[in-house]
Scaffold this motif. Structure first.
Motif, PDB file in Angstrom:
ATOM      1  N   PRO A 292     -20.324  21.948  39.981  1.00  0.00           N
ATOM      2  CA  PRO A 292     -19.544  21.991  41.235  1.00  0.00           C
ATOM      3  C   PRO A 292     -19.208  20.607  41.789  1.00  0.00           C
ATOM      4  O   PRO A 292     -18.155  20.427  42.424  1.00  0.00           O
ATOM      5  CB  PRO A 292     -20.460  22.766  42.187  1.00  0.00           C
ATOM      6  N   ASP A 293     -20.077  19.610  41.567  1.00  0.00           N
ATOM      7  CA  ASP A 293     -19.811  18.268  42.113  1.00  0.00           C
ATOM      8  C   ASP A 293     -19.021  17.387  41.146  1.00  0.00           C
ATOM      9  O   ASP A 293     -18.869  16.178  41.378  1.00  0.00           O
ATOM     10  CB  ASP A 293     -21.126  17.574  42.500  1.00  0.00           C
ATOM     11  N   GLY A 294     -18.546  17.966  40.018  1.00  0.00           N
ATOM     12  CA  GLY A 294     -17.722  17.210  39.083  1.00  0.00           C
ATOM     13  C   GLY A 294     -18.496  16.530  37.970  1.00  0.00           C
ATOM     14  O   GLY A 294     -17.896  15.923  37.073  1.00  0.00           O
ATOM     15  N   ARG A 295     -19.813  16.621  38.015  1.00  0.00           N
ATOM     16  CA  ARG A 295     -20.621  16.019  36.960  1.00  0.00           C
ATOM     17  C   ARG A 295     -20.862  17.021  35.831  1.00  0.00           C
ATOM     18  O   ARG A 295     -20.481  18.187  35.929  1.00  0.00           O
ATOM     19  CB  ARG A 295     -21.955  15.528  37.533  1.00  0.00           C
ATOM     20  N   ARG A 296     -21.513  16.538  34.753  1.00  0.00           N
ATOM     21  CA  ARG A 296     -21.833  17.413  33.627  1.00  0.00           C
ATOM     22  C   ARG A 296     -23.321  17.317  33.310  1.00  0.00           C
ATOM     23  O   ARG A 296     -23.963  16.298  33.585  1.00  0.00           O
ATOM     24  CB  ARG A 296     -21.006  17.050  32.398  1.00  0.00           C
ATOM     25  N   GLU A 297     -23.846  18.384  32.697  1.00  0.00           N
ATOM     26  CA  GLU A 297     -25.280  18.462  32.426  1.00  0.00           C
ATOM     27  C   GLU A 297     -25.592  18.055  30.992  1.00  0.00           C
ATOM     28  O   GLU A 297     -24.893  18.424  30.051  1.00  0.00           O
ATOM     29  CB  GLU A 297     -25.783  19.882  32.686  1.00  0.00           C
ATOM     30  N   ILE A 298     -26.690  17.308  30.835  1.00  0.00           N
ATOM     31  CA  ILE A 298     -27.190  16.870  29.528  1.00  0.00           C
ATOM     32  C   ILE A 298     -28.660  17.256  29.439  1.00  0.00           C
ATOM     33  O   ILE A 298     -29.423  17.037  30.390  1.00  0.00           O
ATOM     34  CB  ILE A 298     -27.034  15.351  29.356  1.00  0.00           C
ATOM     35  N   ASN A 299     -29.065  17.831  28.301  1.00  0.00           N
ATOM     36  CA  ASN A 299     -30.451  18.268  28.122  1.00  0.00           C
ATOM     37  C   ASN A 299     -31.094  17.552  26.942  1.00  0.00           C
ATOM     38  O   ASN A 299     -30.471  17.390  25.895  1.00  0.00           O
ATOM     39  CB  ASN A 299     -30.495  19.781  27.883  1.00  0.00           C
ATOM     40  N   LEU A 300     -32.341  17.135  27.138  1.00  0.00           N
ATOM     41  CA  LEU A 300     -33.130  16.495  26.082  1.00  0.00           C
ATOM     42  C   LEU A 300     -34.484  17.181  25.984  1.00  0.00           C
ATOM     43  O   LEU A 300     -34.984  17.733  26.965  1.00  0.00           O
ATOM     44  CB  LEU A 300     -33.359  15.005  26.373  1.00  0.00           C
ATOM     45  N   LYS A 301     -35.076  17.126  24.815  1.00  0.00           N
ATOM     46  CA  LYS A 301     -36.469  17.553  24.632  1.00  0.00           C
ATOM     47  C   LYS A 301     -37.239  16.354  24.096  1.00  0.00           C
ATOM     48  O   LYS A 301     -37.233  16.078  22.896  1.00  0.00           O
ATOM     49  CB  LYS A 301     -36.557  18.734  23.659  1.00  0.00           C
ATOM     50  N   VAL A 302     -37.885  15.630  25.016  1.00  0.00           N
ATOM     51  CA  VAL A 302     -38.563  14.385  24.657  1.00  0.00           C
ATOM     52  C   VAL A 302     -39.837  14.210  25.476  1.00  0.00           C
ATOM     53  O   VAL A 302     -40.016  14.857  26.516  1.00  0.00           O
ATOM     54  CB  VAL A 302     -37.650  13.155  24.894  1.00  0.00           C
ATOM     55  N   LYS A 303     -40.686  13.312  25.000  1.00  0.00           N
ATOM     56  CA  LYS A 303     -41.867  12.926  25.757  1.00  0.00           C
ATOM     57  C   LYS A 303     -41.500  11.797  26.717  1.00  0.00           C
ATOM     58  O   LYS A 303     -40.671  10.942  26.402  1.00  0.00           O
ATOM     59  CB  LYS A 303     -42.979  12.456  24.817  1.00  0.00           C
ATOM     60  N   ASP A 304     -42.107  11.803  27.849  1.00  0.00           N
ATOM     61  CA  ASP A 304     -41.897  10.733  28.821  1.00  0.00           C
ATOM     62  C   ASP A 304     -42.588   9.468  28.310  1.00  0.00           C
ATOM     63  O   ASP A 304     -43.777   9.492  27.958  1.00  0.00           O
ATOM     64  CB  ASP A 304     -42.466  11.147  30.184  1.00  0.00           C
ATOM     65  N   ASN A 305     -41.864   8.366  28.265  1.00  0.00           N
ATOM     66  CA  ASN A 305     -42.464   7.079  27.922  1.00  0.00           C
ATOM     67  C   ASN A 305     -41.641   5.955  28.547  1.00  0.00           C
ATOM     68  O   ASN A 305     -40.584   6.182  29.157  1.00  0.00           O
ATOM     69  CB  ASN A 305     -42.603   6.897  26.404  1.00  0.00           C
ATOM     70  N   TYR A 306     -42.108   4.739  28.387  1.00  0.00           N
ATOM     71  CA  TYR A 306     -41.460   3.579  29.014  1.00  0.00           C
ATOM     72  C   TYR A 306     -40.026   3.418  28.523  1.00  0.00           C
ATOM     73  O   TYR A 306     -39.117   3.146  29.323  1.00  0.00           O
ATOM     74  CB  TYR A 306     -42.266   2.317  28.714  1.00  0.00           C
TER      75      TYR A 306
END
Length: 344
Positions: A292-306
């Motif tokens: 709705p705000d004009g942006r697009r969605e991106i999905n990742l499957k990753v571990k959080d790291n630096y």
């Protein structure tokens, strides 16, 4: 055998005939010579379905062309027939200098091989490079068409630490290193080295310390000394250990003992176009429809790291981390620190 290989065999056969002024080679003789050469190399029939006259005539044209070998070939009449030979006695395609396209290709191939400097098996690259520059036009008015990211001044690489580590991995030998992490004192440690990985133009050693059960990363540019300790102190990995799988769920080289997260990112048009063509991670899934705000969605499957957080921060205000809450909170904390630094 591939068609281009067969073509090279034909050119070599024709070259031998055309450079031989002691015999007259008519078109049928050249056809026979090509078929003989193909038969000797890969068993193709010398008759029937072999090379035909038309193919040999095309080959002669190619050898004369700018795209080919730029050879001068004479077609000399002998009655109603013609025989063929090079315009100059003992000419040969092997003696012709590289054309500009060939020089560019060889130059870029050498640049690619030079990325392996320091690895024992590639020590011959420097010798070949010197030979090429001294015996050909390579290096004279050659314009490279490819550039590779390479940092030859990276600390540690200039001291052959990479080569020593590589040898230790191959020979399954433990090493003693003096490692100096950022913000801490240098400390000696014993490491069983297993793997070398490059990320963001830095090289990292992945190995096992003698005082820690898990795997550890060591940036080569933070190593201040190495000594070989032999095989007796080396702790081998399981035979079925796969570093491809080990790094599968992370960006960069830091593999922490945390779960794989479903990361959801909202990106504006500019960032989305960049990320769509250059994925952040192999797990990336993008949704093309607009939010709705004009942006697009991106999905990742990753571990959080630096490295993940540093990569996301590099996009600034063009992206927003929506999930998970823990990653979003860390990004917010970083932003607040930056705001205090530049505003407060």
């Amino acid at each position: 055998m591939a068609t281009n290989k067969n073509a090279q065999i034909r050119y070599q056969a024709l070259d031998r005939c055309l450079s031989n002024w002691s015999r007259r080679y008519y078109i049928d003789d050249l056809v026979e010579a090509c078929n003989e050469a193909l038969y000797l190399y890969n068993g193709e029939s010398k008759k029937g379905d072999g090379v035909k006259k038309r193919q040999v005539q095309e080959d002669l044209k190619f050898m004369e062309s700018e795209e080919g070998y730029r050879m001068m070939i004479d077609a000399i009449y002998d009655g109603h027939k013609k025989y063929y030979r090079y315009h100059h006695r003992n000419d040969s395609i092997s003696e012709r200098p590289f054309n500009q396209e060939e020089l560019n290709i060889v130059s870029d191939a050498m640049m690619l091989l030079k990325r392996f400097e320091g690895i024992p098996q590639f020590s011959w690259v420097q010798d070949i490079e010197k030979q090429m520059y001294s015996t050909s036009q390579l290096g004279k008015n050659v314009r490279s068409v490819v550039s590779f990211q390479h940092n030859p001044y990276l600390k540690g690489m200039d001291k052959d630490y990479y080569k020593q580590i590589f040898d230790a991995i191959v020979n399954k030998q433990a090493i003693g290193i003096t490692y100096h992490p950022f913000g801490k004192d240098a400390k000696p440690t014993v490491v069983s080295p297993y793997h070398l990985k490059q990320y963001n133009n830095r090289w990292f050693l992945v190995g096992k310390r003698d005082d820690f059960d898990g795997l550890s990363n060591f940036a080569i540019d933070r190593i201040e000394g190495i000594k070989e300790l032999g095989r007796s102190k080396f702790e081998p990995l399981d035979e079925d250990f796969d570093f491809g799988e080990f790094f599968e769920d992370v960006v960069g080289v830091s593999v922490e003992d945390v779960p794989v997260d479903d990361v959801v990112i909202y990106a504006n048009e500019k960032a989305f176009n960049y990320i769509f063509t250059k994925p952040l991670h192999e797990s990336q899934i993008v949704k093309r429809e607009l939010l709705p705000d004009g942006r697009r969605e991106i999905n990742l499957k990753v571990k959080d790291n630096y490295e993940l957080r540093a990569l996301l921060r590099s996009f600034g205000s063009q992206i927003e981390v929506m999930k998970p809450d823990s990653l979003r909170a860390k990004m917010r904390e970083d932003i607040e620190k930056l705001q205090k630094m530049y505003v407060g």
